[in-house]
Design an enzyme around this catalytic site. Structure first.
Site, PDB file in Angstrom:
ATOM      1  N   ARG A   1       3.324 -10.041  10.229  1.00  0.00           N
ATOM      2  CA  ARG A   1       4.630  -9.369  10.270  1.00  0.00           C
ATOM      3  C   ARG A   1       5.718 -10.287   9.709  1.00  0.00           C
ATOM      4  NH1 ARG A   1       2.980  -5.328   9.358  1.00  0.00           N
ATOM      5  NH2 ARG A   1       1.056  -6.509   9.172  1.00  0.00           N
TER       6      ARG A   1
ATOM      7  N   GLN B   1      -6.680  -4.628   9.969  1.00  0.00           N
ATOM      8  CA  GLN B   1      -5.536  -4.213  10.781  1.00  0.00           C
ATOM      9  C   GLN B   1      -5.873  -3.012  11.668  1.00  0.00           C
ATOM     10  OE1 GLN B   1      -1.482  -4.570   8.904  1.00  0.00           O
ATOM     11  NE2 GLN B   1      -2.680  -4.729   7.025  1.00  0.00           N
TER      12      GLN B   1
ATOM     13  N   ASP C   1      -2.459   7.325   4.521  1.00  0.00           N
ATOM     14  CA  ASP C   1      -2.040   5.933   4.687  1.00  0.00           C
ATOM     15  C   ASP C   1      -2.600   5.410   6.009  1.00  0.00           C
ATOM     16  OD1 ASP C   1      -0.776   3.575   4.106  1.00  0.00           O
ATOM     17  OD2 ASP C   1       1.219   4.223   4.740  1.00  0.00           O
ATOM     18  N   GLU C   2      -2.900   4.117   6.082  1.00  0.00           N
ATOM     19  CA  GLU C   2      -3.392   3.471   7.306  1.00  0.00           C
ATOM     20  C   GLU C   2      -4.643   4.163   7.854  1.00  0.00           C
ATOM     21  OE1 GLU C   2      -2.101   0.758   8.041  1.00  0.00           O
ATOM     22  OE2 GLU C   2       0.072   0.711   7.826  1.00  0.00           O
TER      23      GLU C   2
ATOM     24  N   LYS D   1       0.818  -1.215   0.000  1.00  0.00           N
ATOM     25  CA  LYS D   1       0.000   0.000   0.000  1.00  0.00           C
ATOM     26  C   LYS D   1       0.850   1.264   0.000  1.00  0.00           C
ATOM     27  CE  LYS D   1      -0.863  -0.269   5.005  1.00  0.00           C
ATOM     28  NZ  LYS D   1      -0.109  -1.514   5.169  1.00  0.00           N
ATOM     29  N   THR D   2       1.991   1.255   0.712  1.00  0.00           N
ATOM     30  CA  THR D   2       2.845   2.441   0.717  1.00  0.00           C
ATOM     31  C   THR D   2       3.422   2.684  -0.670  1.00  0.00           C
ATOM     32  OG1 THR D   2       3.398   2.035   3.034  1.00  0.00           O
ATOM     33  CG2 THR D   2       4.832   3.532   1.819  1.00  0.00           C
TER      34      THR D   2
END
Length: 692
Positions: free
Chosen positions: A576, A226, A195-196, A9-10
């Site tokens: 992770r 998340q 973002d996020e 996504k980044t």
């Protein structure tokens, strides 16, 4: 954009910036990108510097708090604040609140300062001001909280200070109430990227809406699976109801995972599928299945910690770096057994989430002097340095100074000077007040100088290092190193930002979190909570404490939405990992109430059996081999109590030595000398034995 874990996504967000500035010819200064941590912001800036080299310096890229701080520095006068306002951290807030509770005759009552801080923070994140909070207060605790909230905000205003929640709440207030400011910023930033977004609270989402009010050009990237910060106000509906809030929005899904092996992706997807509050994605990968998830079963937390430490050592022996192994846990208290096991085996590690550098006593002492140079109305900073180093200015002097700051309108240096000649202090204290006044006046006059020079001046004129040696001979060496590191940080900031001064240095220090300072430059295993691991990735991840009541946490077991957040946190922990996941559980875990048998976490049981290999030692124990820490510490009263001289551990204060005891049984209160916090009185139930 609904972006699954590890879906890039980044990369998508940064490439959109490059596309807008390149293909669409959008000016770099017309783009604003938000993220949630300094570490993520640094990563985003590093990518954008490569993708948009010509316009990079003109982009606004940063955290919500950092961007709002930047905006408020420019617009503070519209709110009646000086541009050199102070940002209060949690300790500053607590100090201020304790004084307010005394003034309102609420100190020592049933409701603790943490209760009021929580209520105030929640109100600000929901954009509820003191008037609205007071109007909605019904129960006695709520009415008390309303009184405290109002007094707290008034005290902040007198000191020209904001707390962290204010940075966003006051920025939103300014944008929504002042049409000229809103139009100016909304027209400046033609594209807003977030973002996020699943981590955004109500105030942050209102900020995005205000900035997009002139054009509606918003790109939000996030993953409802998340969303793990509901306890601090993150609003999952920002993702679930995005189209309602931005009619006509296009929703895209990023479902390919580039990070994790096939087994990890399948296991994590199987777990998160049990949640009801989600939009739904089908996470997939082209990577090979790889190793299945391994489940370690141990007798108690000491055995579990030993098993985990041995596994890290085994991974290193087969070629893995220590820094490629992360051990995640649900609560900070779990770190103690792990730290002990790693130290006993000589395995270098970093513990993320302990007492951060900028929270250390000596660092906060010296920064308080700089805060007064920038903002002479900062009464909390003045109270901190008033008698540090000791100069004969105690509580009476502090009360008189606060009265001058609050009613006479004097700044810190002026208040000290007038108090020195007032006749209210004995001769020695009056001289000290005059000397401190001169120091603060000098610092304020020299505030344009680099932060490291101001720090060196404070250290020299106050003889701070000598005082450290006298006041804490055992810890002076470590504290001296921290002082040197702070001066170095000031010099580095000045070199990197020659056009910025002490205000900006203090702003950076205020916004740094412990996880933001962590790097992989040293080969150390990583120990951290699952919350702190958000946004990171490692080849090997070990999740400890996978038992009911631990992970998921006991506080979530009666609430379906809180339980779903715990499941999302477990999903974050699993994803992770790039190559290997190990989940670990204990049959018995020591607790302050005497311990308890462990039941395997439902989240582990939700992993399909064909993806899980269970490994338990021969003669698997179900009971611990030693008495619980609570039983070791609690007992008879008197100064020759059996625990006197024992080493104990407290989650906030760290390791200490028992000096004495009062009371008996479970109500025993111990006097403990802590290495970093000094002498404290603590109830036995908050201590664990640490004799190793």
């Amino acid at each position: 954009m609904l972006a699954g874990a590890g879906s890039g996504k980044t990369r998508v967000l940064t490439h959109r910036v490059a596309w807008l500035t390149g293909e669409r010819r959008v000016a770099a200064e017309a783009l604003l990108a938000f993220t949630f941590t300094n570490k993520a912001a640094r990563e985003m800036r590093a990518r954008l510097e490569r993708l948009v080299p010509d316009g990079f310096s003109r982009l606004w890229v940063g955290t919500f708090h950092g961007t709002c701080l930047r905006l408020l520095r420019r617009e503070a006068q519209r709110l009646g604040y000086p541009t050199a306002f102070t940002v209060f951290d949690r300790e500053d807030q607590t100090s201020l609140l304790q004084r307010i509770l005394k003034e309102l005759d609420l100190a020592g009552r049933e409701l603790r300062p943490s209760f009021f801080l929580s209520r105030i923070s929640g109100a600000k994140n929901a954009l509820v001001d003191p008037d609205a909070y007071d109007a909605s207060a019904v129960t006695p605790p709520e009415r008390q909280a309303a009184r405290v909230y109002r007094a707290y905000q008034e005290a902040l205003a007198r000191q020209a200070a904001f707390d962290f929640d204010d940075l966003i709440a006051r920025a939103v207030d300014l944008l929504e109430r002042d049409p000229e400011v809103r139009t100016r910023y909304a027209q400046r930033f033609h594209h807003v990227l977030v973002d996020e977004v699943q981590d955004a609270n109500h105030a942050q989402f209102r900020l995005v809406s205000a900035l997009a009010s002139a054009h509606g050009n918003v790109l939000c990237v996030g993953d409802e699976d998340q969303s793990i910060y509901g306890w601090r106000g993150a609003d999952l509906s920002n993702v679930l109801e995005f189209e309602r809030r931005f009619p006509g929005a296009v929703v895209l899904r990023l479902e390919r995972n580039y990070r994790s092996s096939g087994s990890i992706v399948e296991a994590a997807s199987s777990v998160i599928a049990n949640n009801r509050w989600r939009r739904g994605k089908r996470l997939w990968t082209e990577r090979e299945a790889g190793a299945p998830v391994r489940l370690f079963l141990s007798g108690d937390e000491q055995a579990e910690a030993s098993r985990i430490a041995e596994e890290v050592r085994r991974q290193v022996a087969r070629g893995r770096k220590r820094s490629e192994c992360a051990v995640l846990f649900r609560t900070n208290a779990q770190s103690r057994a792990l730290e002990m096991a790693f130290r006993q085996r000589g395995i270098a590690y970093d513990l993320i989430g302990g007492v951060s550098f900028y929270e250390r006593r000596e660092v906060k002492d010296l920064l308080a002097y700089l805060r007064l140079a920038a903002n002479p109305r900062d009464a909390v900073a003045l109270a901190r340095v008033l008698n540090v180093p000791k100069r004969g200015l105690g509580d009476q002097a502090r009360v008189r100074l606060e009265a001058r700051l609050g009613t006479a309108g004097e700044n810190a240096a002026e208040a000290l000077a007038s108090l020195a000649v007032s006749g209210e202090l004995v001769r020695g204290a009056a001289r000290s007040a005059q000397t401190l006044s001169a120091l603060l006046s000098g610092l304020a006059a020299a505030r344009a100088e680099p932060a490291d020079r101001l720090l060196e001046r404070v250290i020299e004129e106050t003889h701070y290092l000598d005082w450290l040696e006298e006041s804490d001979p055992d810890g002076a060496a470590d504290r001296r190193e921290n002082v040197e590191e702070l001066v170095h940080a000031g010099a580095l900031f000045a070199a990197q930002h020659p056009d910025q001064g002490v205000e900006e240095f203090l702003s950076e220090a205020a916004l740094v979190a412990d996880v933001d300072r962590w790097t992989e430059s040293e080969d150390r295993a990583v120990l951290m909570t699952a919350h702190n691991a958000k946004g990171l990735e490692f080849p090997t991840v070990i999740v400890s404490g996978c038992e009911e009541g631990v992970f998921p946490h006991w506080s979530s077991l009666e609430d379906e939405k809180e339980l779903e957040e715990e499941r999302r946190l477990f999903y974050v922990a699993l994803t992770r990992a790039r190559e290997e996941v190990i989940v670990s559980a204990s049959a018995f875990r020591r607790r302050f109430d005497g311990g308890g048998a462990g039941e395997l976490s439902r989240f582990v049981r939700e992993i399909p059996p064909h993806l899980l290999i269970t490994e338990s030692p021969p003669g698997f124990a179900t009971r611990p081999s030693a008495p619980s820490p609570a039983r070791v510490v609690a007992g008879r009263p008197s100064q020759d109590h059996e625990a006197v001289g024992r080493t104990v551990y407290h989650e906030s204060f760290g390791r200490g030595t028992v000096l004495g005891a009062e009371g008996e049984g479970p109500d025993t209160k111990f006097t403990v000398r802590f290495a970093r916090a000094g002498v404290k009185k603590v109830m036995g139930r908050f201590l664990t034995a640490d004799d190793d």
